[in-house]
Each structure stands twice: as structure tokens, then as C-alpha cells.
Design a protein around this motif. Structure first.
Motif, PDB file in Angstrom:
ATOM      1  N   GLU A 209       0.839  -1.195   0.000  1.00 23.58           N
ATOM      2  CA  GLU A 209       0.000   0.000   0.000  1.00 23.58           C
ATOM      3  C   GLU A 209       0.880   1.254   0.000  1.00 23.58           C
ATOM      4  O   GLU A 209       2.012   1.244   0.487  1.00 23.58           O
ATOM      5  N   VAL A 210       0.346   2.338  -0.574  1.00 21.96           N
ATOM      6  CA  VAL A 210       1.085   3.602  -0.631  1.00 21.96           C
ATOM      7  C   VAL A 210       0.176   4.727  -0.150  1.00 21.96           C
ATOM      8  O   VAL A 210      -1.044   4.696  -0.370  1.00 21.96           O
ATOM      9  N   PRO A 211       0.721   5.733   0.531  1.00 19.64           N
ATOM     10  CA  PRO A 211      -0.104   6.871   0.936  1.00 19.64           C
ATOM     11  C   PRO A 211      -0.477   7.721  -0.273  1.00 19.64           C
ATOM     12  O   PRO A 211       0.295   7.844  -1.229  1.00 19.64           O
ATOM     13  N   ILE A 212      -1.674   8.279  -0.257  1.00 20.58           N
ATOM     14  CA  ILE A 212      -2.070   9.252  -1.264  1.00 20.58           C
ATOM     15  C   ILE A 212      -2.510  10.510  -0.521  1.00 20.58           C
ATOM     16  O   ILE A 212      -2.800  10.479   0.676  1.00 20.58           O
ATOM     17  N   SER A 213      -2.555  11.615  -1.214  1.00 22.55           N
ATOM     18  CA  SER A 213      -2.871  12.878  -0.558  1.00 22.55           C
ATOM     19  C   SER A 213      -4.349  12.944  -0.186  1.00 22.55           C
ATOM     20  O   SER A 213      -5.216  12.419  -0.894  1.00 22.55           O
ATOM     21  N   LYS A 214      -4.618  13.605   0.938  1.00 23.01           N
ATOM     22  CA  LYS A 214      -6.000  13.808   1.360  1.00 23.01           C
ATOM     23  C   LYS A 214      -6.745  14.659   0.341  1.00 23.01           C
ATOM     24  O   LYS A 214      -7.943  14.476   0.117  1.00 23.01           O
ATOM     25  N   GLU A 215      -6.027  15.591  -0.276  1.00 26.14           N
ATOM     26  CA  GLU A 215      -6.652  16.473  -1.266  1.00 26.14           C
ATOM     27  C   GLU A 215      -7.107  15.687  -2.490  1.00 26.14           C
ATOM     28  O   GLU A 215      -8.185  15.942  -3.052  1.00 26.14           O
ATOM     29  N   LEU A 216      -6.296  14.720  -2.923  1.00 23.20           N
ATOM     30  CA  LEU A 216      -6.670  13.915  -4.081  1.00 23.20           C
ATOM     31  C   LEU A 216      -7.913  13.090  -3.776  1.00 23.20           C
ATOM     32  O   LEU A 216      -8.862  13.050  -4.573  1.00 23.20           O
ATOM     33  N   LEU A 217      -7.931  12.441  -2.610  1.00 20.61           N
ATOM     34  CA  LEU A 217      -9.096  11.641  -2.240  1.00 20.61           C
ATOM     35  C   LEU A 217     -10.336  12.512  -2.088  1.00 20.61           C
ATOM     36  O   LEU A 217     -11.435  12.138  -2.515  1.00 20.61           O
ATOM     37  N   ALA A 218     -10.170  13.706  -1.497  1.00 18.98           N
ATOM     38  CA  ALA A 218     -11.305  14.621  -1.335  1.00 18.98           C
ATOM     39  C   ALA A 218     -11.875  15.029  -2.689  1.00 18.98           C
ATOM     40  O   ALA A 218     -13.095  15.171  -2.844  1.00 18.98           O
ATOM     41  N   SER A 219     -11.009  15.206  -3.684  1.00 20.68           N
ATOM     42  CA  SER A 219     -11.492  15.579  -5.021  1.00 20.68           C
ATOM     43  C   SER A 219     -12.272  14.431  -5.652  1.00 20.68           C
ATOM     44  O   SER A 219     -13.273  14.661  -6.339  1.00 20.68           O
ATOM     45  N   TRP A 220     -11.847  13.200  -5.409  1.00 22.30           N
ATOM     46  CA  TRP A 220     -12.597  12.045  -5.906  1.00 22.30           C
ATOM     47  C   TRP A 220     -13.975  11.986  -5.258  1.00 22.30           C
ATOM     48  O   TRP A 220     -14.984  11.785  -5.944  1.00 22.30           O
ATOM     49  N   GLU A 221     -14.014  12.165  -3.932  1.00 17.63           N
ATOM     50  CA  GLU A 221     -15.285  12.076  -3.213  1.00 17.63           C
ATOM     51  C   GLU A 221     -16.243  13.180  -3.649  1.00 17.63           C
ATOM     52  O   GLU A 221     -17.448  12.948  -3.782  1.00 17.63           O
ATOM     53  N   LYS A 222     -15.720  14.381  -3.858  1.00 21.12           N
ATOM     54  CA  LYS A 222     -16.568  15.495  -4.272  1.00 21.12           C
ATOM     55  C   LYS A 222     -17.136  15.272  -5.666  1.00 21.12           C
ATOM     56  O   LYS A 222     -18.314  15.574  -5.930  1.00 21.12           O
ATOM     57  N   SER A 223     -16.310  14.733  -6.564  1.00 20.52           N
ATOM     58  CA  SER A 223     -16.737  14.568  -7.955  1.00 20.52           C
ATOM     59  C   SER A 223     -17.646  13.370  -8.167  1.00 20.52           C
ATOM     60  O   SER A 223     -18.598  13.421  -8.949  1.00 20.52           O
ATOM     61  N   TRP A 224     -17.382  12.269  -7.450  1.00 20.67           N
ATOM     62  CA  TRP A 224     -18.055  11.012  -7.783  1.00 20.67           C
ATOM     63  C   TRP A 224     -18.704  10.326  -6.590  1.00 20.67           C
ATOM     64  O   TRP A 224     -19.385   9.309  -6.779  1.00 20.67           O
ATOM     65  N   GLY A 225     -18.526  10.823  -5.364  1.00 23.70           N
ATOM     66  CA  GLY A 225     -19.008  10.098  -4.200  1.00 23.70           C
ATOM     67  C   GLY A 225     -20.156  10.751  -3.462  1.00 23.70           C
ATOM     68  O   GLY A 225     -20.525  10.305  -2.373  1.00 23.70           O
ATOM     69  N   ALA A 226     -20.735  11.824  -4.036  1.00 26.79           N
ATOM     70  CA  ALA A 226     -21.844  12.502  -3.354  1.00 26.79           C
ATOM     71  C   ALA A 226     -23.171  11.812  -3.663  1.00 26.79           C
ATOM     72  O   ALA A 226     -23.382  11.302  -4.763  1.00 26.79           O
ATOM     73  N   GLN A 227     -24.059  11.791  -2.668  1.00 25.76           N
ATOM     74  CA  GLN A 227     -25.410  11.263  -2.846  1.00 25.76           C
ATOM     75  C   GLN A 227     -25.400   9.820  -3.362  1.00 25.76           C
ATOM     76  O   GLN A 227     -25.974   9.489  -4.403  1.00 25.76           O
ATOM     77  N   ILE A 228     -24.736   8.952  -2.602  1.00 27.39           N
ATOM     78  CA  ILE A 228     -24.667   7.542  -2.967  1.00 27.39           C
ATOM     79  C   ILE A 228     -25.763   6.771  -2.227  1.00 27.39           C
ATOM     80  O   ILE A 228     -25.871   6.842  -1.006  1.00 27.39           O
ATOM     81  N   GLY A 229     -26.573   6.039  -2.982  1.00 28.99           N
ATOM     82  CA  GLY A 229     -27.611   5.213  -2.393  1.00 28.99           C
ATOM     83  C   GLY A 229     -27.151   3.778  -2.219  1.00 28.99           C
ATOM     84  O   GLY A 229     -26.140   3.349  -2.803  1.00 28.99           O
TER      85      GLY A 229
END
Length: 290
Positions: A209-229
Motif C-alpha cells: 500500500e502507498v499513501p495518497i494525498s487527502k486532497e486527491l481523495l477529497a477531489s474524488w469524493e466530491k466529484s463522484w461520491g456525493a449522494q450515494i444510495g
């Protein structure tokens, strides 16, 4: 994974028999198949009925290609009544007796015990590329640094392609997770599962496993992870791993209409065709191993 992380790898071996796939079989679709029709209790078998876990997000107008199926498996000691073809054999050291384990389904909200063995199965509604990120969850609601736990070069040599009708097991056939809190106030883990139609950029995969930036993950969540049923299978919890699921994960056969469905279906009503889909799965500790 390194010793600082609370999910650790342990090696095991699955020596199972393969059966050639029939050319007459039809690969099931994840959303527009009988799985989604199980919302009708009058026509659906009880073992395939789903309940809506997020009633505020209707599943009625969902792009059928923007769906993720996720099943959590808790490993327990194998029983004599379990199918021998789906037992997992863990080799012991120092001439100790080998131990056999059987994966059984659990709901996403099932309290887990530190020290338990866990596996994750993922089924996508379309072909793409799979990414899994792990964060530790603490009692105050905060989370630890994100680690990309898949893809890694140690699992399938970094090949993270997913395909319709196939199951992707994390870690893989030869490994499982062991849940180990790293500090007293840790109450669980948050696994972020993302399937993208194209490879993602912004990081380099490693052997582990490798660390990734919190900012990168936050951008993924904002773009594709909102309002998940989410839809949850009503009667799946406690059922053992099946040969059909094992073969689909090993690329020996695609899933059919009568194959066991995923324990949970994640969907995003606002997703556009071709959008990646991201789902956060929380694993909560209910007790500490003595």
C-alpha cells in the motif's frame, strides 16, 4: 501492508477445482437483471429481495452502468458441512496443524472484532479500473491518512481491470485482511471503493500500500461520491462463499442469472453515463479481541 496499518495481510492458499464455463450461459447484468426486479416481493424469491437502506435516494432513475456490488466476507473456522471446494487453507508454521477457513457474508453494518479475518468482493456493472483506499476511523469522527491498498504490485501484479460478470476479490485468492486497531480510540476503518472507466492519475502504485494525498481523495469524493444510495440483500448475511462466486473471481466463469447476488448495491442517481462511481464502506469495531 506495513506493521503501522491496522489492516494486515496474512497468506493462505485456495486449492479449488475449476469447471469449464458453458458457451450457452448468459452473463448477468448487475442492475437491469433480476437483481433489481427483486424490489417486488410478489414476484421475487425471498433470497433475492433487497431493502432500500437510503430511502431519501430513490433507485428508480439510476443509470444501470453506474452501480457497484460489494460483499463483505468474515472468515470463520470451516465446518464439516461446508463445501470443501470453497474452503481456504492457511498453512501453519513449525509443523503446527494447518487451519481451514470458510468466508461467510456479513452486512456492511455488522460490528467486527479486532483480530477478525476479512475479505471484500466487488462487482461492477461495466468494465473499468478498480481502486480501494483505506482510512482509519476514530471515536471523534476524524479519519487517518488515506492509503491506496489496491492496486499494488503484490496483487495481480497491479492489474486492476474489472469486467462485467466477474468478481474482484480484495486482497485476492491468497490473502485476507486482519483487522487490528493501531490506537485505543480507533473504532473502525473506512474503505473507499472506486471504479473508473479509465486509469486514474496523481499517484504511483507500489509493491504494498502507498499513501495518497487527502486532497486527491477529497477531489474524488466530491466529484463522484456525493449522494450515494444503497440496497441491502435481505437474507444474504451468514451465507457461505459459493463455487460460482469463487469461479467468477478466478476468471473461470462469469456470473449467471442464478448466481448469488452482491450483499449490497451502491448507486448514484445523479451519475452521468461514463462517470466513475465511488462508495465508502465503513467497518466498525464492536469489541476488542482478548
Amino acid at each position: 501492508m506495513n506493521g503501522m496499518k491496522s489492516i494486515a495481510f496474512a497468506l493462505l492458499l485456495a486449492g479449488l477445482l475449476a469447471v469449464p464455463a458453458s458457451t450457452q450461459e448468459t452473463t448477468r447484468r448487475l442492475w437491469d437483471s433480476d437483481l433489481f426486479k427483486t424490489q417486488s416481493k410478489k414476484t421475487a424469491p425471498a433470497k433475492r429481495r433487497y431493502r432500500i437502506a437510503t430511502p431519501q435516494l430513490s433507485p428508480e432513475k439510476v443509470d444501470g452502468d453506474s452501480v457497484l456490488g460489494i460483499t463483505l466476507w468474515r472468515l470463520r473456522p470451516a465446518r464439516t458441512t461446508d463445501d470443501k471446494r470453497v474452503r481456504l487453507l492457511k498453512h501453519a508454521r513449525d509443523n503446527a496443524r494447518n487451519s481451514e477457513w470458510t468466508p461467510e457474508r456479513i452486512d456492511t453494518g455488522t460490528p467486527l472484532t479486532a483480530g477478525q479475518r476479512l475479505r471484500l468482493s466487488i462487482e461492477a456493472a461495466r468494465d473499468g479500473y478498480l481502486y480501494v483506499v483505506d482510512r482509519e476511523l476514530y471515536a471523534d469522527g476524524s479519519m487517518g491518512d488515506p492509503y491506496l491498498i489496491f492496486p499494488t504490485l503484490s496483487i495481480r501484479k497491479g492489474d486492476n481491470r474489472v469486467a462485467v460478470g466477474k468478481i474482484f476479490d480484495i486482497p485476492n485468492d491468497e490473502t485476507y485482511f486482519i483487522l487490528e486497531p493501531s490506537r485505543p480510540d480507533q473504532i473502525g476503518e473506512v474503505l473507499t471503493v472506486l471504479v473508473s472507466p479509465h486509469p486514474l492519475e496523481g499517484f504511483t502504485i507500489g509493491e504494498q500500500e502507498v499513501p495518497i494525498s487527502k486532497e486527491l481523495l477529497a477531489s474524488w469524493e466530491k466529484s463522484w461520491g456525493a449522494q450515494i444510495g444503497r440496497l441491502d440483500l435481505e437474507t444474504g448475511a451468514g451465507q457461505p462463499w459459493t463455487k460460482a462466486e469463487r469461479d467468477a473471481a478466478a476468471n473461470k466463469r462469469t456470473l449467471q442469472a442464478d448466481s448469488p447476488p452482491p450483499q449490497s448495491l451502491f448507486y448514484r442517481p445523479a451519475a452521468k453515463p461514463g462517470d466513475p462511481l465511488l462508495a465508502n464502506v465503513k467497518l466498525r469495531y464492536g469489541a476488542t479481541r482478548k
